[in-house]
Design a protein around this motif. Structure first.
Motif, short mmCIF file in Angstrom:
data_model
loop_
_atom_site.label_atom_id
_atom_site.label_comp_id
_atom_site.label_asym_id
_atom_site.label_seq_id
_atom_site.Cartn_x
_atom_site.Cartn_y
_atom_site.Cartn_z
N TYR A 1 -15.95 -32.06 14.67
CA TYR A 1 -14.70 -31.31 14.73
C TYR A 1 -14.67 -30.20 13.68
N LYS A 2 -15.21 -30.48 12.51
CA LYS A 2 -15.24 -29.46 11.45
C LYS A 2 -16.14 -28.29 11.85
N ALA A 3 -17.25 -28.58 12.52
CA ALA A 3 -18.14 -27.50 12.99
C ALA A 3 -17.42 -26.64 14.03
N LYS A 4 -16.70 -27.29 14.95
CA LYS A 4 -15.92 -26.56 15.95
C LYS A 4 -14.84 -25.71 15.27
N LEU A 5 -14.23 -26.28 14.24
CA LEU A 5 -13.17 -25.58 13.51
C LEU A 5 -13.72 -24.30 12.87
N GLU A 6 -14.89 -24.40 12.27
CA GLU A 6 -15.52 -23.22 11.66
C GLU A 6 -15.78 -22.14 12.71
N LYS A 7 -16.23 -22.56 13.90
CA LYS A 7 -16.48 -21.59 14.98
C LYS A 7 -15.17 -20.91 15.38
N LYS A 8 -14.10 -21.68 15.44
CA LYS A 8 -12.80 -21.11 15.82
C LYS A 8 -12.30 -20.12 14.77
N TYR A 9 -12.52 -20.44 13.50
CA TYR A 9 -12.13 -19.50 12.44
C TYR A 9 -12.92 -18.19 12.57
N THR A 10 -14.18 -18.30 12.88
CA THR A 10 -15.01 -17.11 13.08
C THR A 10 -14.50 -16.31 14.27
N GLU A 11 -14.20 -17.02 15.35
CA GLU A 11 -13.67 -16.37 16.55
C GLU A 11 -12.33 -15.68 16.26
N LEU A 12 -11.49 -16.34 15.48
CA LEU A 12 -10.20 -15.75 15.10
C LEU A 12 -10.41 -14.49 14.27
N GLY A 13 -11.33 -14.53 13.36
CA GLY A 13 -11.63 -13.37 12.53
C GLY A 13 -12.13 -12.20 13.37
N LYS A 14 -13.01 -12.49 14.31
CA LYS A 14 -13.52 -11.43 15.19
C LYS A 14 -12.41 -10.84 16.04
N SER A 15 -11.56 -11.72 16.56
CA SER A 15 -10.45 -11.26 17.41
C SER A 15 -9.49 -10.38 16.61
N CYS A 16 -9.13 -10.84 15.41
CA CYS A 16 -8.23 -10.05 14.56
C CYS A 16 -8.87 -8.72 14.18
N SER A 17 -10.15 -8.75 13.88
CA SER A 17 -10.86 -7.54 13.52
C SER A 17 -10.85 -6.55 14.67
N ALA A 18 -11.08 -7.02 15.88
CA ALA A 18 -11.08 -6.14 17.05
C ALA A 18 -9.70 -5.52 17.25
N ILE A 19 -8.64 -6.33 17.05
CA ILE A 19 -7.28 -5.82 17.22
C ILE A 19 -6.97 -4.77 16.15
N LEU A 20 -7.30 -5.08 14.92
CA LEU A 20 -6.99 -4.15 13.81
C LEU A 20 -7.80 -2.86 13.89
N LEU A 21 -9.04 -2.96 14.29
CA LEU A 21 -9.89 -1.77 14.36
C LEU A 21 -9.60 -0.93 15.61
N GLY A 22 -9.10 -1.60 16.64
CA GLY A 22 -8.81 -0.90 17.90
C GLY A 22 -7.57 -0.04 17.80
N LYS A 23 -6.60 -0.47 17.01
CA LYS A 23 -5.35 0.28 16.86
C LYS A 23 -5.22 0.70 15.41
N LYS A 24 -4.70 1.87 15.20
CA LYS A 24 -4.55 2.36 13.82
C LYS A 24 -3.49 1.60 13.04
N ALA A 25 -2.31 1.42 13.63
CA ALA A 25 -1.21 0.75 12.94
C ALA A 25 -0.89 -0.54 13.68
N ALA A 26 -1.68 -1.53 13.50
CA ALA A 26 -1.49 -2.78 14.22
C ALA A 26 -1.09 -3.90 13.26
N SER A 27 -0.30 -4.81 13.79
CA SER A 27 0.03 -6.02 13.03
C SER A 27 -0.30 -7.21 13.92
N ILE A 28 -0.66 -8.30 13.27
CA ILE A 28 -1.07 -9.49 14.01
C ILE A 28 -0.16 -10.64 13.63
#
Length: 174
Positions: free
Chosen positions: A56-83
């Motif tokens: 479960y901890k390994a899956k959790l780490e993958k989800k944190y990485t996925e969350l980071g990538k998703s947030c990064s894509a949202i923030l980089l895609g829009k100039k003034a974005a909030s999450i």
């Protein structure tokens, strides 16, 4: 003919003694195997729980990485974005992270319950007795040494000498 009967009686008694001895051995073996089986079962249960937690901890780490990538894509895609938690794409990942955290907590609780079983209580009890005995012995020796020093006793066995520290010998280089 009387001696023959006596010999057969002795043989019967001997056979009975051997049979009783074998029966006791079998009973002891069964008891030992039962205890070993219980210990292995308990060890297996604990191991399975630990493996689940790691998974479960390994899956959790993958989800944190996925969350980071998703947030990064949202923030980089829009100039003034909030999450927020309700942002599309983020909400599902956050929900999965919450589920994994709850599963980990549940497994750790199970592990704790297994650890506070009968054997853990016995171990704690033994440790407490050992500590108590050690403290009592040290206190008694110290009190005796103080009394002896105060009285000017010639008995040197009661006065504890400080432990000598010696340096470890270095191996000779060839």
């Amino acid at each position: 003919m009387a001696t023959k009967k006596t010999d057969s009686d002795k043989t019967a008694v001997f056979k009975k003694d051997v049979k009783d001895l074998l029966d006791k051995g079998i009973k002891a073996s069964k008891k030992g195997l039962k205890k070993a089986g219980e210990a292995l079962s308990e060890f297996g249960d604990v191991s399975v729980i630990k493996i689940d937690i790691a998974k479960y901890k390994a899956k959790l780490e993958k989800k944190y990485t996925e969350l980071g990538k998703s947030c990064s894509a949202i923030l980089l895609g829009k100039k003034a974005a909030s999450i927020t938690k309700k942002t599309e794409g983020v909400d599902a990942i956050v929900a999965e992270i919450d589920k994994l955290n709850k599963k980990i907590e549940a497994e750790e609780k199970k592990l704790k319950e297994k650890g506070t079983g009968k054997k853990a209580a016995e171990t704690k009890e033994k440790a407490a007795k050992t500590t108590k005995t050690t403290k009592t012995t040290k206190t008694t020796k110290t009190a005796k040494a103080a009394k002896a020093a105060k009285a000017g006793s010639a008995d040197k066995t009661l006065v504890a000498a400080p432990a000598k520290k010696t340096a470890a010998k270095k191996p000779k280089e060839v």
